[in-house]
Structure formats: C-alpha cells, structure tokens
Design a protein around this motif. Structure first.
Motif, short mmCIF file in Angstrom:
data_model
loop_
_atom_site.label_atom_id
_atom_site.label_comp_id
_atom_site.label_asym_id
_atom_site.label_seq_id
_atom_site.Cartn_x
_atom_site.Cartn_y
_atom_site.Cartn_z
N ALA A 17 0.83 -1.21 0.00
CA ALA A 17 0.00 0.00 0.00
C ALA A 17 0.85 1.25 0.00
O ALA A 17 0.44 2.30 -0.48
N ALA A 18 2.07 1.17 0.52
CA ALA A 18 2.95 2.32 0.52
C ALA A 18 3.47 2.61 -0.88
O ALA A 18 3.85 3.72 -1.19
N VAL A 19 3.48 1.61 -1.74
CA VAL A 19 4.01 1.76 -3.08
C VAL A 19 2.89 2.03 -4.08
O VAL A 19 2.96 2.93 -4.88
N ALA A 20 1.86 1.24 -4.04
CA ALA A 20 0.78 1.36 -5.02
C ALA A 20 -0.53 1.58 -4.30
O ALA A 20 -0.90 0.82 -3.44
N GLN A 21 -1.20 2.64 -4.67
CA GLN A 21 -2.50 2.93 -4.05
C GLN A 21 -3.58 2.37 -4.95
O GLN A 21 -3.62 2.65 -6.14
N GLU A 22 -4.43 1.56 -4.39
CA GLU A 22 -5.57 1.05 -5.13
C GLU A 22 -6.82 1.65 -4.53
O GLU A 22 -6.92 1.83 -3.33
N ALA A 23 -7.76 1.98 -5.38
CA ALA A 23 -9.00 2.59 -4.92
C ALA A 23 -9.69 1.61 -3.98
O ALA A 23 -9.98 0.49 -4.34
N GLY A 24 -9.92 2.05 -2.76
CA GLY A 24 -10.51 1.17 -1.78
C GLY A 24 -12.02 1.23 -1.75
O GLY A 24 -12.68 0.27 -1.40
N SER A 25 -12.60 2.36 -2.13
CA SER A 25 -14.04 2.52 -1.94
C SER A 25 -14.84 2.23 -3.20
O SER A 25 -16.04 2.08 -3.15
N GLY A 26 -14.18 2.17 -4.34
CA GLY A 26 -14.92 2.00 -5.58
C GLY A 26 -15.41 3.34 -6.12
O GLY A 26 -15.83 3.42 -7.26
N ASP A 27 -15.38 4.40 -5.31
CA ASP A 27 -15.80 5.72 -5.75
C ASP A 27 -14.71 6.43 -6.54
O ASP A 27 -15.00 7.27 -7.37
N SER A 28 -13.46 6.12 -6.26
CA SER A 28 -12.34 6.79 -6.91
C SER A 28 -12.08 6.19 -8.28
O SER A 28 -12.03 4.97 -8.43
N PRO A 29 -11.89 7.03 -9.29
CA PRO A 29 -11.53 6.51 -10.61
C PRO A 29 -10.08 6.06 -10.69
O PRO A 29 -9.68 5.43 -11.65
N VAL A 30 -9.27 6.38 -9.66
CA VAL A 30 -7.87 5.96 -9.65
C VAL A 30 -7.81 4.51 -9.17
O VAL A 30 -8.06 4.22 -8.01
N HIS A 31 -7.49 3.64 -10.11
CA HIS A 31 -7.39 2.21 -9.78
C HIS A 31 -6.01 1.89 -9.21
O HIS A 31 -5.89 1.10 -8.28
N ARG A 32 -4.97 2.50 -9.80
CA ARG A 32 -3.59 2.34 -9.31
C ARG A 32 -2.87 3.66 -9.45
O ARG A 32 -3.06 4.38 -10.42
N ALA A 33 -2.00 3.93 -8.48
CA ALA A 33 -1.10 5.07 -8.55
C ALA A 33 0.22 4.61 -7.96
O ALA A 33 0.25 4.12 -6.83
N VAL A 34 1.29 4.74 -8.73
CA VAL A 34 2.59 4.21 -8.33
C VAL A 34 3.68 5.22 -8.67
O VAL A 34 3.74 5.71 -9.79
N VAL A 35 4.55 5.49 -7.71
CA VAL A 35 5.75 6.26 -7.97
C VAL A 35 6.85 5.24 -8.27
O VAL A 35 7.02 4.26 -7.53
N CYS A 36 7.59 5.47 -9.36
CA CYS A 36 8.55 4.46 -9.80
C CYS A 36 9.72 5.09 -10.55
O CYS A 36 9.72 6.29 -10.82
#
Length: 131
Positions: A17-36
């Motif tokens: 979770a510290a690396v990749a954020q996945e939408a937890g609520s289903g409300d967010s259009p962001v499915h994945r966000a990753v700094v790399c």
C-alpha cells in the motif's frame, strides 16, 4: 507463534500500500497510482517510496477507470512547493498514463504527487522521499 504469523501477514498486506495505491471505496476513478523509476510496456518499474538524490527522474504511473474524455493532472510537490503540473488526457474507460519529473540532487526531502481531476479535486496522493 500465532501472533508472529499474524504480524507477518499484516506487514505483507500493508507494505504494498505504501508503493501502489488502489481505490478502496470504488468511488475513486484511480485504480492504481505508483511512484517508480521507469515505465516499460505501460507498466511501472522500480516502484518505491524512496529514491537516491542521484536519480535522473521519477515517474508517477496512474491507472484511471471510467473517466474517458476527462483530463487529470499530476501535481509534483516538493516540501510544499509545486515544482510541476502535468495535464494528462484520459482516452478510454481503462487508461494507463504517467508523467515524470526530472530531479536535481539539491531537491532532497519529501515529495508528493497529487492526482487531480479537472476541477482540482484530489483523487489520490503518492508520497516519496528523495534521499
């Protein structure tokens, strides 16, 4: 013994979770966000929360769902100062996109990449440190 096993499972569950954020609520259009450190074949490579001050650039990879036709913005923020804003078009119902920021060795410290919708509402935030 059971407590140790639970702690290991909990740590393994929390670490990504510290690396990749996945939408937890289903409300967010962001499915994945990753700094790399790179994006290869439309997938993040070298995901992390800390990068060397000698790195040339850092990427923010974002997978967006159900925002076709919209524009999102990656706001690159260093110690409270916005260093860049990159607008990215979303061209299908599942869209993978990314931006990068060229880094300078003197820009050590805490960074955030805020992923904003067209109205400036924060959809997700990724944090990392330039060491």
């Amino acid at each position: 013994m059971l407590v140790r096993c639970l702690l290991v499972v909990m740590c393994l569950a929390v670490m990504p979770a510290a690396v990749a954020q996945e939408a937890g609520s289903g409300d967010s259009p962001v499915h994945r966000a990753v700094v790399c450190s790179d994006v290869v074949d439309r997938e993040p490579v070298g995901a992390g929360t800390a990068f060397s001050k000698d790195v040339d650039r850092v990427f923010c990879f974002t997978e967006i769902r159900d925002l076709e036709g919209a524009t999102i913005t990656h706001a690159w923020i260093h110690e409270g100062t916005t260093r860049a804003r990159v607008e990215l078009d979303v061209r299908s119902t599942r869209w993978r996109t990314w931006s990068y920021k060229d880094m300078r060795p003197e820009w050590t410290g805490r960074w955030q990449v805020k992923i904003l919708d067209a109205e400036g509402i924060v959809l997700a935030t990724q944090e990392f440190v330039l060491e």
